[in-house]
Motif scaffolding. Structure first.
Motif, PDB file in Angstrom:
ATOM      1  N   MET A   1     -20.256  33.160   1.942  1.00  0.00           N
ATOM      2  CA  MET A   1     -20.608  32.715   0.372  1.00  0.00           C
ATOM      3  C   MET A   1     -22.214  31.756   1.163  1.00  0.00           C
ATOM      4  O   MET A   1     -22.145  31.321   2.013  1.00  0.00           O
ATOM      5  CB  MET A   1     -19.782  32.481   0.124  1.00  0.00           C
ATOM      6  CG  MET A   1     -20.464  31.369  -1.389  1.00  0.00           C
ATOM      7  SD  MET A   1     -19.546  32.665  -2.657  1.00  0.00           S
ATOM      8  CE  MET A   1     -18.117  32.966  -2.639  1.00  0.00           C
ATOM      9  N   ASN A   2     -23.325  31.917   0.470  1.00  0.00           N
ATOM     10  CA  ASN A   2     -24.019  30.576   0.691  1.00  0.00           C
ATOM     11  C   ASN A   2     -24.717  30.035  -0.652  1.00  0.00           C
ATOM     12  O   ASN A   2     -24.795  30.299  -1.902  1.00  0.00           O
ATOM     13  CB  ASN A   2     -25.426  31.749   0.412  1.00  0.00           C
ATOM     14  CG  ASN A   2     -26.435  30.735   1.036  1.00  0.00           C
ATOM     15  OD1 ASN A   2     -26.319  29.844   1.349  1.00  0.00           O
ATOM     16  ND2 ASN A   2     -27.336  31.119   0.934  1.00  0.00           N
ATOM     17  N   ALA A   3     -24.243  28.121  -0.665  1.00  0.00           N
ATOM     18  CA  ALA A   3     -24.820  27.718  -1.956  1.00  0.00           C
ATOM     19  C   ALA A   3     -26.638  27.646  -1.756  1.00  0.00           C
ATOM     20  O   ALA A   3     -26.990  27.432  -0.512  1.00  0.00           O
ATOM     21  CB  ALA A   3     -24.723  26.203  -1.869  1.00  0.00           C
ATOM     22  N   VAL A   4     -26.995  27.057  -2.790  1.00  0.00           N
ATOM     23  CA  VAL A   4     -27.977  27.570  -3.044  1.00  0.00           C
ATOM     24  C   VAL A   4     -28.484  26.293  -3.983  1.00  0.00           C
ATOM     25  O   VAL A   4     -28.227  26.213  -4.987  1.00  0.00           O
ATOM     26  CB  VAL A   4     -29.410  28.479  -3.505  1.00  0.00           C
ATOM     27  CG1 VAL A   4     -30.507  28.645  -3.645  1.00  0.00           C
ATOM     28  CG2 VAL A   4     -29.014  29.742  -2.403  1.00  0.00           C
ATOM     29  N   LYS A   5     -29.390  25.629  -4.051  1.00  0.00           N
ATOM     30  CA  LYS A   5     -29.566  24.747  -4.547  1.00  0.00           C
ATOM     31  C   LYS A   5     -31.070  24.853  -5.682  1.00  0.00           C
ATOM     32  O   LYS A   5     -32.011  25.572  -5.321  1.00  0.00           O
ATOM     33  CB  LYS A   5     -30.220  23.270  -3.383  1.00  0.00           C
ATOM     34  CG  LYS A   5     -30.724  21.796  -4.557  1.00  0.00           C
ATOM     35  CD  LYS A   5     -31.557  20.901  -3.494  1.00  0.00           C
ATOM     36  CE  LYS A   5     -31.726  19.490  -4.868  1.00  0.00           C
ATOM     37  NZ  LYS A   5     -32.203  18.070  -3.599  1.00  0.00           N
ATOM     38  N   VAL A   6     -30.568  24.471  -6.749  1.00  0.00           N
ATOM     39  CA  VAL A   6     -31.732  24.759  -7.732  1.00  0.00           C
ATOM     40  C   VAL A   6     -32.716  24.447  -7.334  1.00  0.00           C
ATOM     41  O   VAL A   6     -32.853  22.812  -7.947  1.00  0.00           O
ATOM     42  CB  VAL A   6     -31.562  24.509  -9.539  1.00  0.00           C
ATOM     43  CG1 VAL A   6     -32.248  25.502 -10.071  1.00  0.00           C
ATOM     44  CG2 VAL A   6     -29.833  25.907  -9.300  1.00  0.00           C
ATOM     45  N   THR A   7     -33.965  24.213  -7.671  1.00  0.00           N
ATOM     46  CA  THR A   7     -35.426  23.743  -7.542  1.00  0.00           C
ATOM     47  C   THR A   7     -35.970  24.496  -8.496  1.00  0.00           C
ATOM     48  O   THR A   7     -37.109  23.594  -8.583  1.00  0.00           O
ATOM     49  CB  THR A   7     -36.225  23.403  -5.691  1.00  0.00           C
ATOM     50  OG1 THR A   7     -35.632  24.750  -5.334  1.00  0.00           O
ATOM     51  CG2 THR A   7     -34.747  22.374  -5.115  1.00  0.00           C
ATOM     52  N   ASN A   8     -36.407  25.681  -7.994  1.00  0.00           N
ATOM     53  CA  ASN A   8     -38.026  26.256  -8.320  1.00  0.00           C
ATOM     54  C   ASN A   8     -37.611  27.126 -10.301  1.00  0.00           C
ATOM     55  O   ASN A   8     -36.243  27.307 -10.262  1.00  0.00           O
ATOM     56  CB  ASN A   8     -38.809  28.166  -7.614  1.00  0.00           C
ATOM     57  CG  ASN A   8     -37.628  28.552  -6.621  1.00  0.00           C
ATOM     58  OD1 ASN A   8     -36.991  29.142  -8.063  1.00  0.00           O
ATOM     59  ND2 ASN A   8     -37.375  29.083  -6.056  1.00  0.00           N
ATOM     60  N   ASP A   9     -38.277  27.831 -10.877  1.00  0.00           N
ATOM     61  CA  ASP A   9     -38.645  28.072 -11.277  1.00  0.00           C
ATOM     62  C   ASP A   9     -37.411  29.523 -11.901  1.00  0.00           C
ATOM     63  O   ASP A   9     -37.200  29.689 -12.437  1.00  0.00           O
ATOM     64  CB  ASP A   9     -39.179  28.936 -12.550  1.00  0.00           C
ATOM     65  CG  ASP A   9     -40.413  27.245 -12.695  1.00  0.00           C
ATOM     66  OD1 ASP A   9     -40.092  26.327 -12.586  1.00  0.00           O
ATOM     67  OD2 ASP A   9     -41.802  27.422 -12.767  1.00  0.00           O
ATOM     68  N   ALA A  10     -37.755  30.467 -10.794  1.00  0.00           N
ATOM     69  CA  ALA A  10     -36.894  31.324 -11.011  1.00  0.00           C
ATOM     70  C   ALA A  10     -35.128  31.107 -10.725  1.00  0.00           C
ATOM     71  O   ALA A  10     -34.396  31.843 -11.406  1.00  0.00           O
ATOM     72  CB  ALA A  10     -37.063  32.329  -9.672  1.00  0.00           C
ATOM     73  N   GLU A  11     -35.240  29.981  -9.650  1.00  0.00           N
ATOM     74  CA  GLU A  11     -33.255  29.257  -9.639  1.00  0.00           C
ATOM     75  C   GLU A  11     -32.413  28.779 -11.048  1.00  0.00           C
ATOM     76  O   GLU A  11     -31.770  29.020 -11.786  1.00  0.00           O
ATOM     77  CB  GLU A  11     -33.137  28.662  -8.559  1.00  0.00           C
ATOM     78  CG  GLU A  11     -33.729  29.096  -7.206  1.00  0.00           C
ATOM     79  CD  GLU A  11     -33.825  28.313  -6.027  1.00  0.00           C
ATOM     80  OE1 GLU A  11     -34.328  28.880  -4.920  1.00  0.00           O
ATOM     81  OE2 GLU A  11     -34.518  27.197  -6.341  1.00  0.00           O
ATOM     82  N   LYS A  12     -33.335  28.270 -11.377  1.00  0.00           N
ATOM     83  CA  LYS A  12     -33.447  26.918 -12.818  1.00  0.00           C
ATOM     84  C   LYS A  12     -33.104  28.703 -14.018  1.00  0.00           C
ATOM     85  O   LYS A  12     -32.223  28.745 -15.389  1.00  0.00           O
ATOM     86  CB  LYS A  12     -34.763  26.246 -13.211  1.00  0.00           C
ATOM     87  CG  LYS A  12     -34.833  25.261 -12.401  1.00  0.00           C
ATOM     88  CD  LYS A  12     -35.702  24.532 -13.381  1.00  0.00           C
ATOM     89  CE  LYS A  12     -36.644  22.886 -12.560  1.00  0.00           C
ATOM     90  NZ  LYS A  12     -37.318  22.781 -11.921  1.00  0.00           N
ATOM     91  N   ARG A  13     -34.328  29.412 -14.009  1.00  0.00           N
ATOM     92  CA  ARG A  13     -33.662  30.768 -14.968  1.00  0.00           C
ATOM     93  C   ARG A  13     -32.495  31.627 -14.434  1.00  0.00           C
ATOM     94  O   ARG A  13     -31.793  31.709 -15.300  1.00  0.00           O
ATOM     95  CB  ARG A  13     -34.634  31.665 -14.978  1.00  0.00           C
ATOM     96  CG  ARG A  13     -36.113  31.516 -15.498  1.00  0.00           C
ATOM     97  CD  ARG A  13     -36.955  32.681 -16.403  1.00  0.00           C
ATOM     98  NE  ARG A  13     -38.010  33.603 -14.559  1.00  0.00           N
ATOM     99  CZ  ARG A  13     -38.796  32.742 -13.998  1.00  0.00           C
ATOM    100  NH1 ARG A  13     -39.338  31.609 -14.594  1.00  0.00           N
ATOM    101  NH2 ARG A  13     -38.740  33.525 -12.174  1.00  0.00           N
ATOM    102  N   GLU A  14     -31.742  31.210 -13.093  1.00  0.00           N
ATOM    103  CA  GLU A  14     -30.649  32.050 -12.759  1.00  0.00           C
ATOM    104  C   GLU A  14     -29.159  31.302 -13.227  1.00  0.00           C
ATOM    105  O   GLU A  14     -28.790  31.862 -13.705  1.00  0.00           O
ATOM    106  CB  GLU A  14     -31.262  32.366 -11.212  1.00  0.00           C
ATOM    107  CG  GLU A  14     -29.589  33.355 -10.449  1.00  0.00           C
ATOM    108  CD  GLU A  14     -29.176  34.660 -11.656  1.00  0.00           C
ATOM    109  OE1 GLU A  14     -28.418  35.280 -10.959  1.00  0.00           O
ATOM    110  OE2 GLU A  14     -30.406  35.374 -12.325  1.00  0.00           O
TER     111      GLU A  14
END
Length: 383
Positions: A1-14
């Motif tokens: 499992m991996n935690a990804v901090k939301v920073t860029n536009d693609a992550e915000k969309r996801e």
């Protein structure tokens, strides 16, 4: 499992797109407006960033597929017995191991910032939106209300969260039988020529904002720690609500033109927003106006009810409710009225809701997890 901090536009969309995939087979799910969620995380729009900290995370499995998401935050204005942080906008697949990983991650994040407990699923903001986990009554959510799949309750409780307080939603059918007490009280006060009832009018917002402020401050200021509403703030709120105000469902009662009671309702915006799939651009705003015109809205939401002290326990509320109910039955398509949630720590408000001839039809829970597992757990104090 991996935690990804939301920073860029693609992550915000996801962060926005994961829930619709998760709920794709749930007929009661209504996607919140993207803008309402994005505003929570906009430092220019959310005042709580001035005194707090908030971050969003996506959780990916070994195939790099999103299996969960959460926001975790510290809000210095959120005063509790022990320093308590929050988690919100939690979504997760039906897997306890995945949920535990997310909860452990949030716990560590909060402990690094001096917190001793976490509440969830709550909002990085006021309690009027995105607050609580649905535990009973999995119907279409009201606008701004959290919604989740039934297994979320188990994910929280199996980890060790306990209910800090329940959030009760009361409702009643518009065309259901009305308590005889209301009709008797209506007949009593209808004989008094000094008493009148008036529906709210869009072209008189200044007048009704003034009347609302007067009744609210007399009826409710003492319950809000002495914090009174200001007329300017009320008027601003009314003007913002103007596009969705229904002139048949908000009522004021007067004694010789002096406001003594109010019953404020608005249409449930989700009955229209559910057709917009989370978007609210120019095209969607046009579609909203079209949907609003052609689609019947059958649910209204009770937002404020108040009677000035000198008229409490006189039955004037029964007069107002029956006067308004007779009118809206004739002039609207509403079938159900639901009150915004009331905490079970507030028996006075619960009693008022019950006196309106309502029943509990939806329940949410605010959960708390104490990091010190030996510390006695205490529920929200009774007001």
């Amino acid at each position: 499992m991996n935690a990804v901090k939301v920073t860029n536009d693609a992550e915000k969309r996801e962060f926005l797109e994961f829930p619709p995939r998760l709920y794709k087979n749930d007929k009661n799910y209504i996607r919140p407006l993207n803008k309402d969620i994005q505003d929570v995380f906009d430092k220019k729009k959310n005042k709580f960033f001035k005194t707090g900290e908030c971050e969003r995370f996506l959780f990916k499995n070994i195939q790099n597929k999103t299996v969960g998401k959460v926001a975790v935050f510290v809000n210095k204005k959120y005063k509790q017995e022990q320093p308590t942080g929050g988690i919100g906008f939690f979504d997760c697949i039906n897997d306890q191991e995945t949920a535990n990983f997310i909860f452990d991650f949030c716990k560590n994040w909060l402990q690094e910032r001096g917190m001793e407990a976490m509440d969830g699923s709550i909002n990085f903001g006021e309690r009027d939106k995105f607050w609580g986990i649905v535990t009973d009554g999995f119907d279409e959510p009201l606008y701004g209300m959290n919604y989740n799949l039934p297994y979320y309750k188990d994910l929280f409780e199996n980890y060790g969260f306990q209910i800090y307080f329940n959030q009760l939603c009361y409702s009643r059918p518009v065309h259901g039988d009305v308590s005889r007490v209301f009709t008797v009280m209506h007949a009593k006060h209808a004989k008094n020529p000094a008493i009148s009832a008036k529906p709210m009018k869009k072209n008189q917002l200044e007048k009704f904002a003034k009347d609302f402020t007067e009744v609210y401050n007399k009826a409710w200021a003492e319950h809000g720690g002495g914090k009174e509403m200001e007329y300017a703030k009320t008027l601003k709120m009314f003007k913002a609500m103007k596009p969705v105000i229904n002139e048949h469902i908000s009522w004021f009662v007067y004694e010789n033109e002096k406001p003594i009671a109010m019953w404020m309702n608005i249409p449930d915006l989700n009955q229209w927003f559910k057709y917009l799939r989370g978007k609210f651009g120019i095209w969607e705003k046009l579609k909203f106006l079209w949907v609003k015109k052609v689609r019947k809205n059958t649910k209204m939401v009770g937002i404020v009810f108040g009677v000035v002290p000198e008229w409490q326990r006189t039955g004037i509320d029964g007069y107002m409710i029956w006067e308004g109910t007779k009118h809206l039955r004739k002039h609207t398509d509403f079938e159900v009225t639901e009150l915004q949630w009331i905490g079970d720590f507030n028996p006075k408000m619960m009693k008022i809701a019950e006196s309106l001839d309502t029943t509990v039809t939806r329940k949410l829970a605010t959960y708390r997890y104490l990091f010190d597992r030996n510390k006695p757990f205490e529920r929200h104090r009774t007001l």
